[in-house]
Design an enzyme around this catalytic site. Structure first.
Site, PDB file in Angstrom:
ATOM      1  N   ARG A 285      -8.356 -25.609  -1.232  1.00  0.00           N
ATOM      2  CA  ARG A 285      -9.461 -26.169  -0.408  1.00  0.00           C
ATOM      3  C   ARG A 285     -10.310 -26.909  -1.387  1.00  0.00           C
ATOM      4  NH1 ARG A 285     -10.275 -19.882   2.648  1.00  0.00           N
ATOM      5  NH2 ARG A 285      -8.529 -20.501   4.302  1.00  0.00           N
ATOM      6  N   HIS A 417      -6.131 -28.645   7.891  1.00  0.00           N
ATOM      7  CA  HIS A 417      -5.289 -27.865   6.845  1.00  0.00           C
ATOM      8  C   HIS A 417      -6.101 -27.186   5.819  1.00  0.00           C
ATOM      9  CE1 HIS A 417      -4.346 -31.088   3.489  1.00  0.00           C
ATOM     10  NE2 HIS A 417      -5.304 -31.006   3.889  1.00  0.00           N
ATOM     11  N   GLU A 418      -5.326 -26.212   5.229  1.00  0.00           N
ATOM     12  CA  GLU A 418      -5.735 -25.197   4.229  1.00  0.00           C
ATOM     13  C   GLU A 418      -7.280 -24.493   4.646  1.00  0.00           C
ATOM     14  OE1 GLU A 418      -4.198 -24.580   1.976  1.00  0.00           O
ATOM     15  OE2 GLU A 418      -3.058 -26.467   1.874  1.00  0.00           O
ATOM     16  N   GLY A 419      -7.113 -24.224   6.149  1.00  0.00           N
ATOM     17  CA  GLY A 419      -7.878 -23.364   6.773  1.00  0.00           C
ATOM     18  C   GLY A 419      -9.083 -24.245   7.395  1.00  0.00           C
TER      19      GLY A 419
END
Length: 565
Positions: A285, A417-419
């Site tokens: 992140r 992406h990545e949350g």
């Protein structure tokens, strides 16, 4: 990227050379830090930037057996690995250089700015190796981590599934225990970047799966190493069924993975996979946030250059057509767009480097609350910088002949992406601001108060007053939202909360840069001060109506019904 800006942020603001006083970084100095930055810039210029447009136009192809990439990707991978940069922040016992994370992030920003797709293979491998170095057994570290850091193996993270997406509690991939202590995995994963190619001897997939009989939900998820090839050289039971074709970041493979009895090796203890994976996810992140800055930083510099070179129009009030046209950088609205880009990009870069330094100093309470902001704020506002770079270029910016349209497409993935940014907002408001009795919120408030105090006594009392008022209002609204007891309404507006929170944090970061520039003359420092002035005049005021909305606990979105769409 701007080396001048990196030097200012690293040395004049963050004073990273002082990290050499810590035992872990005792072998380093500004000389070694500068050497890594220069090496990264050279690699980015020579091996990564030249094939950026080429890899976008020539996506990976899959013939049912093999994934093929353009050869320039392999050359860039090999050059980066040969420079020993995969291990630059890792422990010396693993062959790493033990560089501070803040210096490693700054160095890698050059690579991401030059070619975000090819840099993705590297970022995932570094994060994978870092997770296994923390939680793997000595045998797993020897078998997988060291070859990854040497560039012989690459790594991935395999979390999402078609029916689950970001809802990891609903994954169905299962891991059946085998007699030899390993596991056999069955299921499929979706959106897995870097999971098939011929760049390396092996690919180390870190896969989330459930061991039958374990607890329900995320508490029953375990983490497994699932290599492409087994130790005897045979192909493991993991294969791709196809490639996803993306809007941007086209140069990195994005796959659907199928596991048909694939051999997997448990990492750590059963049912603790989410705990371990969050180590990689949080690193990723922060990396996504830095990547979300890198491409707009390039686009910003290109749009400044274009605005200086492109003559069009005349100053306001000049009607004589024989008067020479002026460069568009002389027009106020173009200046506005360039100032906005500068404020977003240099604010986002500073935020990312600040968080990386928190990793080095072990300030976890502050890092926890800033991580969702460091991922999402650049993903949203530096994407806006990409859009403004296109606008500055006018019609040319909307064509593939100029780079800025690709920069926008490449960056559009980062809010997803990545949350997603929505997930980051739920994490911030639903967990980070209240965890440990609000300790992280208190820690951030103390840092902001110190900056406000210094600015009031120094060069920017008016900016200090604005920031203090915004932070105090945010703190009061936050407390009021929880005191009202309507958690459903509070969380329904978490995305608005994240935006307001992020803008106030970046205003704080800009005020720190103003303090670092105090007493220094020249165009560079004047530009810093003007960008901060812009952020406080144009951006920070956005938060007032957002805080009004949050304070009201508005239920508009909650009360909307499916049929009304």
């Amino acid at each position: 990227m701007s080396r001048r800006d990196l030097d200012f942020l690293l040395y004049e603001w963050l004073h990273v050379e002082e990290l050499a006083a810590l035992d872990r970084f005792a072998e380093h100095s500004r000389e070694t830090f500068d050497g890594v930055l220069e090496l990264s810039e050279q690699l980015a210029t020579r091996y990564f930037a030249p094939h950026n447009k080429l890899s976008d136009a020539n996506e990976p192809s899959f013939d049912g057996q093999t994934v093929t990439l353009i050869p320039e990707v392999k050359k860039a991978w090999d050059a980066f690995a040969a420079a020993d940069l995969l291990a630059m922040s890792m422990d010396a016992e693993l062959g790493g250089a033990q560089l501070p994370a803040v210096v490693a992030q700054a160095a890698f920003a050059w690579i991401a700015a030059a070619n975000v797709s090819t840099s993705g293979y590297l970022m995932l491998t570094i994060a994978n190796a870092n997770l296994l170095a923390h939680f793997g057994t000595p045998e797993q570290i020897e078998t997988y981590v060291k070859p990854m850091l040497a560039g012989r193996f690459s790594g991935t993270m395999a979390l999402s599934e078609t029916q689950a997406g970001s809802s990891l509690a609903d994954i169905t991939t299962r891991a059946e225990p085998a007699a030899d202590g390993s596991y056999r995995l069955f299921g499929s994963k979706m959106w897995i970047s870097g999971a098939e190619h011929e760049l390396t001897e092996n690919i180390v997939n870190l896969v989330l799966a459930k061991i039958p009989g374990g607890p329900a939900g995320t508490k029953g998820i375990s983490l497994f190493i699932v290599p492409k090839y087994l130790a005897d050289g045979t192909r493991n039971g993991v294969a791709i069924s196809g490639l996803n074709h993306k809007m941007g970041q086209r140069g990195i493979t994005n796959t659907v993975l199928n596991f048909d009895g694939a051999v997997g090796y448990l990492v750590g203890e059963p049912h603790r996979g989410i705990v371990y994976m969050f180590h990689m996810m949080n690193e990723a992140r922060l990396g996504v946030g830095m990547g979300a800055v890198a491409r707009p930083a390039t686009g910003y510099l290109k749009s400044v250059q274009y605005a200086r070179e492109r003559p069009q129009g005349r100053p306001l009030g000049v009607r004589d057509p024989s008067t020479p046209q002026v460069p568009i950088i002389e027009h106020p609205d173009v200046k506005r767009m360039l100032l906005a880009q500068k404020a977003y990009v240099e604010g986002g870069l500073a935020l990312g480097l600040y968080c990386a330094k928190l990793v080095d100093t072990g300030d976890n309470a502050l890092l926890d609350i800033l991580t969702p902001v460091a991922k999402s704020w650049p993903s949203q506002w530096c994407l806006e910088a990409n859009s403004l770079a296109i606008q500055v270029h006018g019609g040319y910016g909307y064509t593939r002949e100029y780079d800025v349209e690709q920069h926008y497409r490449d960056n559009r993935l980062n809010p997803i992406h990545e949350g997603t940014n929505g997930i980051q907002s739920l994490d911030l408001l639903g967990r980070k601001v209240t965890q440990n009795g609000g300790a992280s919120m208190v820690a951030l408030g103390e840092r902001i108060a110190a900056t406000v105090s210094a600015a009031r006594d120094g060069v920017a009392p008016h900016l200090a007053d604005q920031l203090d008022a915004a932070w105090q209002r945010l703190a009061a609204v936050t407390a009021g939202m929880f005191a009202a007891g309507d958690i459903e309404a509070a969380m329904a507006n978490s995305a608005v909360y994240l935006e307001a929170f992020g803008h106030i944090v970046v205003a704080w970061i800009w005020l720190q840069q103003v303090l670092a520039a105090d007493g220094r003359d020249g165009d560079f420092y004047d530009g810093k001060r003007q960008a901060a002035r812009y952020f406080f005049a144009y951006e920070l005021p956005r938060t007032a109506p957002q805080l009004d909305l949050l304070e009201s606990l508005d239920r508009t979105t909650l009360e909307m019904r499916d049929a009304w769409f």
